[in-house]
Design a protein around this motif. Structure first.
Motif, PDB file in Angstrom:
ATOM      1  N   ASN A  69       0.905  -1.275   0.017  1.00 29.30           N
ATOM      2  CA  ASN A  69       0.225  -0.162   0.032  1.00 29.30           C
ATOM      3  C   ASN A  69       0.983   1.467   0.058  1.00 29.30           C
ATOM      4  OD1 ASN A  69      -2.595   1.612   0.267  1.00 29.30           O
ATOM      5  ND2 ASN A  69      -1.729   1.969   2.334  1.00 29.30           N
ATOM      6  N   VAL A  70       0.542   2.149  -0.979  1.00 28.73           N
ATOM      7  CA  VAL A  70       1.287   3.430  -0.977  1.00 28.73           C
ATOM      8  C   VAL A  70       0.454   4.745  -0.494  1.00 28.73           C
ATOM      9  CG1 VAL A  70       2.572   4.988  -2.808  1.00 28.73           C
ATOM     10  CG2 VAL A  70       2.601   2.454  -2.861  1.00 28.73           C
ATOM     11  N   LYS A  71       1.145   5.423   0.317  1.00 31.72           N
ATOM     12  CA  LYS A  71       0.308   6.564   0.970  1.00 31.72           C
ATOM     13  C   LYS A  71       0.347   7.587   0.032  1.00 31.72           C
ATOM     14  CE  LYS A  71       1.574   4.986   5.563  1.00 31.72           C
ATOM     15  NZ  LYS A  71       2.298   5.513   6.967  1.00 31.72           N
ATOM     16  N   GLU A  74       3.609   9.160  -0.580  1.00 29.26           N
ATOM     17  CA  GLU A  74       4.675   8.125  -1.065  1.00 29.26           C
ATOM     18  C   GLU A  74       4.455   7.953  -2.693  1.00 29.26           C
ATOM     19  OE1 GLU A  74       5.465   5.291   2.695  1.00 29.26           O
ATOM     20  OE2 GLU A  74       3.854   4.825   1.259  1.00 29.26           O
ATOM     21  N   LEU A  75       3.336   8.268  -3.335  1.00 28.89           N
ATOM     22  CA  LEU A  75       2.726   7.872  -4.595  1.00 28.89           C
ATOM     23  C   LEU A  75       3.682   8.694  -5.475  1.00 28.89           C
ATOM     24  CD1 LEU A  75       1.004   7.008  -6.621  1.00 28.89           C
ATOM     25  CD2 LEU A  75      -0.199   9.312  -6.728  1.00 28.89           C
ATOM     26  N   GLU A  76       4.141   9.870  -5.377  1.00 25.29           N
ATOM     27  CA  GLU A  76       5.518  10.438  -6.194  1.00 25.29           C
ATOM     28  C   GLU A  76       6.551   9.860  -6.308  1.00 25.29           C
ATOM     29  OE1 GLU A  76       6.427  13.055  -9.319  1.00 25.29           O
ATOM     30  OE2 GLU A  76       4.371  13.042  -8.262  1.00 25.29           O
ATOM     31  N   TYR A 121      -1.798   2.345  -4.901  1.00 22.85           N
ATOM     32  CA  TYR A 121      -2.326   3.593  -4.165  1.00 22.85           C
ATOM     33  C   TYR A 121      -3.934   3.691  -4.459  1.00 22.85           C
ATOM     34  CZ  TYR A 121      -3.192   8.630  -3.820  1.00 22.85           C
ATOM     35  OH  TYR A 121      -3.553   9.951  -3.408  1.00 22.85           O
ATOM     36  N   GLN A 122      -4.462   4.301  -3.400  1.00 26.52           N
ATOM     37  CA  GLN A 122      -6.076   4.173  -3.362  1.00 26.52           C
ATOM     38  C   GLN A 122      -6.261   5.840  -3.106  1.00 26.52           C
ATOM     39  OE1 GLN A 122      -8.560   0.902  -1.673  1.00 26.52           O
ATOM     40  NE2 GLN A 122      -6.282   0.397  -0.905  1.00 26.52           N
ATOM     41  N   PRO A 123      -6.602   6.467  -4.331  1.00 26.61           N
ATOM     42  CA  PRO A 123      -6.833   7.954  -3.985  1.00 26.61           C
ATOM     43  C   PRO A 123      -8.316   8.049  -3.201  1.00 26.61           C
ATOM     44  CG  PRO A 123      -7.444   7.296  -6.484  1.00 26.61           C
ATOM     45  CD  PRO A 123      -6.517   6.120  -5.732  1.00 26.61           C
ATOM     46  N   ILE A 124      -8.348   9.096  -2.336  1.00 29.64           N
ATOM     47  CA  ILE A 124      -9.399   9.583  -1.606  1.00 29.64           C
ATOM     48  C   ILE A 124     -10.196  10.582  -2.488  1.00 29.64           C
ATOM     49  CG2 ILE A 124     -10.357  10.756   0.669  1.00 29.64           C
ATOM     50  CD1 ILE A 124      -8.678   7.882   0.889  1.00 29.64           C
ATOM     51  N   TYR A 125      -9.653  11.376  -2.966  1.00 33.29           N
ATOM     52  CA  TYR A 125     -10.286  12.488  -3.789  1.00 33.29           C
ATOM     53  C   TYR A 125      -9.485  12.779  -5.243  1.00 33.29           C
ATOM     54  CZ  TYR A 125     -13.134  13.819   0.395  1.00 33.29           C
ATOM     55  OH  TYR A 125     -13.754  13.730   1.344  1.00 33.29           O
ATOM     56  N   GLU A 126      -9.922  12.907  -6.282  1.00 35.28           N
ATOM     57  CA  GLU A 126      -9.223  13.115  -7.171  1.00 35.28           C
ATOM     58  C   GLU A 126      -8.814  14.635  -7.776  1.00 35.28           C
ATOM     59  OE1 GLU A 126     -12.092  12.041 -10.355  1.00 35.28           O
ATOM     60  OE2 GLU A 126     -12.189   9.761  -9.644  1.00 35.28           O
ATOM     61  N   ASN A 127      -8.382  15.160  -6.663  1.00 36.22           N
ATOM     62  CA  ASN A 127      -7.855  16.618  -6.657  1.00 36.22           C
ATOM     63  C   ASN A 127      -6.378  16.637  -6.581  1.00 36.22           C
ATOM     64  OD1 ASN A 127      -7.647  15.914  -3.997  1.00 36.22           O
ATOM     65  ND2 ASN A 127      -8.702  17.819  -3.279  1.00 36.22           N
ATOM     66  N   SER A 128      -5.542  15.350  -6.606  1.00 30.92           N
ATOM     67  CA  SER A 128      -4.399  15.362  -6.625  1.00 30.92           C
ATOM     68  C   SER A 128      -3.855  15.585  -7.967  1.00 30.92           C
ATOM     69  CB  SER A 128      -4.004  14.051  -6.298  1.00 30.92           C
ATOM     70  OG  SER A 128      -2.417  13.877  -6.576  1.00 30.92           O
ATOM     71  N   LYS A 129      -2.545  16.601  -7.962  1.00 31.39           N
ATOM     72  CA  LYS A 129      -1.942  17.066  -9.054  1.00 31.39           C
ATOM     73  C   LYS A 129      -1.340  16.022 -10.015  1.00 31.39           C
ATOM     74  CE  LYS A 129       1.525  20.287 -10.691  1.00 31.39           C
ATOM     75  NZ  LYS A 129       2.562  21.146 -10.106  1.00 31.39           N
ATOM     76  N   THR A 130      -0.753  15.099  -9.273  1.00 32.42           N
ATOM     77  CA  THR A 130      -0.349  13.825  -9.978  1.00 32.42           C
ATOM     78  C   THR A 130      -1.272  13.126 -10.699  1.00 32.42           C
ATOM     79  OG1 THR A 130       1.125  13.678  -8.207  1.00 32.42           O
ATOM     80  CG2 THR A 130       1.317  11.877  -9.545  1.00 32.42           C
TER      81      THR A 130
END
Length: 220
Positions: A69-71, A74-76, A121-130
């Motif tokens: 699991n990636v926090k 830690e995604l970038e 990686y499991q995103p919570i919201y889709e507002n991440s720039k990445t």
């Protein structure tokens, strides 16, 4: 006497109108205050839900150690790591294909055909720039990364053939199969000059004295 009654009635009507206006204003004030308060509570509650969701995802552990699991922080790093790696970005909300993935994430044995480590990686919201830069359109995305660059991806909402379909697709990404070229038949043109030379040599040999003609014998 009548004039007094009319005057009293008019005064009473004025008072009623004032009270009605005040009542209307009071109701409007109560509604406005109620909306502000409810919005404030909703905002506070939303923040609490967000914190709970982030905490829940951050603490997610898979029984199958093959999947890590990636926090969010830690995604970038996972995407820009040196060498070749597979990074899965999975949105579990309203995800029909998550059932098959969840089985793999939590099975006791290693999934043959997949890398020793798959980052999830499991995103919570889709507002991440990445996430926006990756332009993900499906719920499940398995990215093949090499030295910080995306080489290929397999994206889906639902697996038609189950777990094996994912294994096969990732295997093809990691070990691309080179298509074999089909043999092309080339018609060999007869060398007319060679044939003419052979005919002339036979004509010059009388009665085949200098040579013996043979025929092909096939043994059955």
């Amino acid at each position: 006497m009548k004039e007094h009654k009319d005057g009293f009635k008019d005064a009473f009507d004025v008072i009623l109108n004032v009270l009605k206006k005040k009542k209307t204003i009071a109701i409007i004030c109560i509604i406005v205050v109620g909306l502000v308060v409810s919005k404030g509570f909703a905002s506070m509650y939303r923040d609490t839900i967000r914190e709970q969701q982030i905490e829940s995802v951050a603490k997610t552990t898979f029984k199958n150690k093959q999947f890590k699991n990636v926090k969010d922080t830690e995604l970038e790093k996972a995407l820009s790591a040196e060498g070749q790696s597979v990074v899965a970005i999975v949105d579990a909300k309203d995800n029909k294909g998550y059932k098959d993935l969840k089985k793999m994430f939590n099975q006791k044995t290693k999934v043959e055909g997949l890398p020793d480590v798959v980052y999830v990686y499991q995103p919570i919201y889709e507002n991440s720039k990445t996430i926006k830069e990756l332009k993900l359109k499906e719920k499940n995305n398995f990215l093949l990364m090499k030295d910080g660059k995306e080489e290929n991806r397999f994206s889906f909402n639902e697996l038609e053939s189950g777990q094996q379909q994912l294994i096969d697709e990732i295997d093809v990404m990691i070990n691309p199969k080179i298509a074999q070229k089909k043999p092309i038949r080339v018609d060999k043109k007869e060398d007319s000059s060679l044939d003419q030379g052979l005919e002339q040599s036979l004509e010059q040999t009388p009665n085949n004295q200098s040579g013996t003609r043979t025929s092909e014998v096939i043994f059955e």
